[in-house]
Scaffold this motif. Structure first.
Motif, PDB file in Angstrom:
ATOM      1  N   ASP A  32      -2.604 -10.489  -4.866  1.00 49.16           N
ATOM      2  CA  ASP A  32      -1.186 -10.236  -5.105  1.00 49.16           C
ATOM      3  C   ASP A  32      -0.713  -9.017  -4.308  1.00 49.16           C
ATOM      4  O   ASP A  32      -1.415  -8.009  -4.211  1.00 49.16           O
ATOM      5  N   LEU A  33       0.505  -9.099  -3.752  1.00 52.29           N
ATOM      6  CA  LEU A  33       1.033  -8.027  -2.897  1.00 52.29           C
ATOM      7  C   LEU A  33       1.131  -6.693  -3.637  1.00 52.29           C
ATOM      8  O   LEU A  33       0.741  -5.648  -3.104  1.00 52.29           O
ATOM      9  N   GLU A  34       1.632  -6.709  -4.867  1.00 52.50           N
ATOM     10  CA  GLU A  34       1.747  -5.470  -5.647  1.00 52.50           C
ATOM     11  C   GLU A  34       0.370  -4.906  -5.974  1.00 52.50           C
ATOM     12  O   GLU A  34       0.140  -3.694  -5.913  1.00 52.50           O
ATOM     13  N   LYS A  35      -0.572  -5.784  -6.273  1.00 49.92           N
ATOM     14  CA  LYS A  35      -1.939  -5.336  -6.554  1.00 49.92           C
ATOM     15  C   LYS A  35      -2.573  -4.745  -5.297  1.00 49.92           C
ATOM     16  O   LYS A  35      -3.321  -3.771  -5.373  1.00 49.92           O
ATOM     17  N   ILE A  36      -2.273  -5.334  -4.138  1.00 42.22           N
ATOM     18  CA  ILE A  36      -2.809  -4.817  -2.874  1.00 42.22           C
ATOM     19  C   ILE A  36      -2.280  -3.408  -2.612  1.00 42.22           C
ATOM     20  O   ILE A  36      -3.029  -2.517  -2.238  1.00 42.22           O
ATOM     21  N   ARG A  37      -0.967  -3.204  -2.833  1.00 42.27           N
ATOM     22  CA  ARG A  37      -0.372  -1.890  -2.621  1.00 42.27           C
ATOM     23  C   ARG A  37      -1.027  -0.855  -3.530  1.00 42.27           C
ATOM     24  O   ARG A  37      -1.422   0.227  -3.094  1.00 42.27           O
ATOM     25  N   LYS A  38      -1.189  -1.197  -4.814  1.00 36.34           N
ATOM     26  CA  LYS A  38      -1.817  -0.281  -5.777  1.00 36.34           C
ATOM     27  C   LYS A  38      -3.267  -0.011  -5.390  1.00 36.34           C
ATOM     28  O   LYS A  38      -3.735   1.129  -5.437  1.00 36.34           O
ATOM     29  N   GLN A  40      -4.599  -0.147  -2.389  1.00 35.55           N
ATOM     30  CA  GLN A  40      -4.631   0.720  -1.212  1.00 35.55           C
ATOM     31  C   GLN A  40      -4.333   2.171  -1.587  1.00 35.55           C
ATOM     32  O   GLN A  40      -4.973   3.092  -1.086  1.00 35.55           O
ATOM     33  N   GLU A  41      -3.352   2.390  -2.467  1.00 39.54           N
ATOM     34  CA  GLU A  41      -3.025   3.752  -2.905  1.00 39.54           C
ATOM     35  C   GLU A  41      -4.210   4.396  -3.607  1.00 39.54           C
ATOM     36  O   GLU A  41      -4.526   5.561  -3.367  1.00 39.54           O
ATOM     37  N   GLU A  42      -4.882   3.639  -4.483  1.00 35.68           N
ATOM     38  CA  GLU A  42      -6.048   4.172  -5.195  1.00 35.68           C
ATOM     39  C   GLU A  42      -7.185   4.480  -4.230  1.00 35.68           C
ATOM     40  O   GLU A  42      -7.875   5.496  -4.366  1.00 35.68           O
ATOM     41  N   ARG A  43      -7.361   3.613  -3.240  1.00 35.52           N
ATOM     42  CA  ARG A  43      -8.415   3.816  -2.245  1.00 35.52           C
ATOM     43  C   ARG A  43      -8.149   5.075  -1.415  1.00 35.52           C
ATOM     44  O   ARG A  43      -9.053   5.883  -1.174  1.00 35.52           O
ATOM     45  N   ILE A  44      -6.888   5.257  -1.000  1.00 31.81           N
ATOM     46  CA  ILE A  44      -6.519   6.445  -0.223  1.00 31.81           C
ATOM     47  C   ILE A  44      -6.661   7.691  -1.085  1.00 31.81           C
ATOM     48  O   ILE A  44      -7.149   8.729  -0.610  1.00 31.81           O
ATOM     49  N   ALA A  45      -6.268   7.605  -2.366  1.00 32.67           N
ATOM     50  CA  ALA A  45      -6.389   8.752  -3.272  1.00 32.67           C
ATOM     51  C   ALA A  45      -7.853   9.167  -3.434  1.00 32.67           C
ATOM     52  O   ALA A  45      -8.172  10.357  -3.419  1.00 32.67           O
ATOM     53  N   ARG A  46      -8.757   8.173  -3.573  1.00 33.40           N
ATOM     54  CA  ARG A  46     -10.188   8.498  -3.691  1.00 33.40           C
ATOM     55  C   ARG A  46     -10.689   9.179  -2.424  1.00 33.40           C
ATOM     56  O   ARG A  46     -11.445  10.156  -2.484  1.00 33.40           O
TER      57      ARG A  46
END
Length: 74
Positions: A32-38, A40-46
């Motif tokens: 899902d597009l919204e799940k992908i965005r979230k 990616q944000e979590e991955r970048i935050a880590r």
């Protein structure tokens, strides 16, 4: 010695379902597009958190070494 007949056609066997799903999403990437965005944000935050913690450790070590060479007790 074996002679090869280059005019002879070789055919692959026919495919029969069900075929195995060979997709391999990276790091459990969602669909899902919204799940992908979230995701990616979590991955970048880590990644940023890890870089920050590493920088803090290096800065702490630099300050400690600087204090030792200047004669201050840590």
């Amino acid at each position: 010695m074996v002679e090869l007949d280059l005019d002879e056609k070789v055919e692959a066997p026919p495919l029969r379902p069900p075929l195995a799903n060979t997709s391999a999403p990276l790091d459990k990437e969602p669909d899902d597009l919204e799940k992908i965005r979230k995701w990616q944000e979590e991955r970048i935050a880590r990644k940023l958190r890890g870089e920050y913690e590493s920088s803090v450790m290096h800065l702490t070590e630099l300050v400690r070494v600087s204090c030792v060479t200047d004669g201050y007790s840590v």
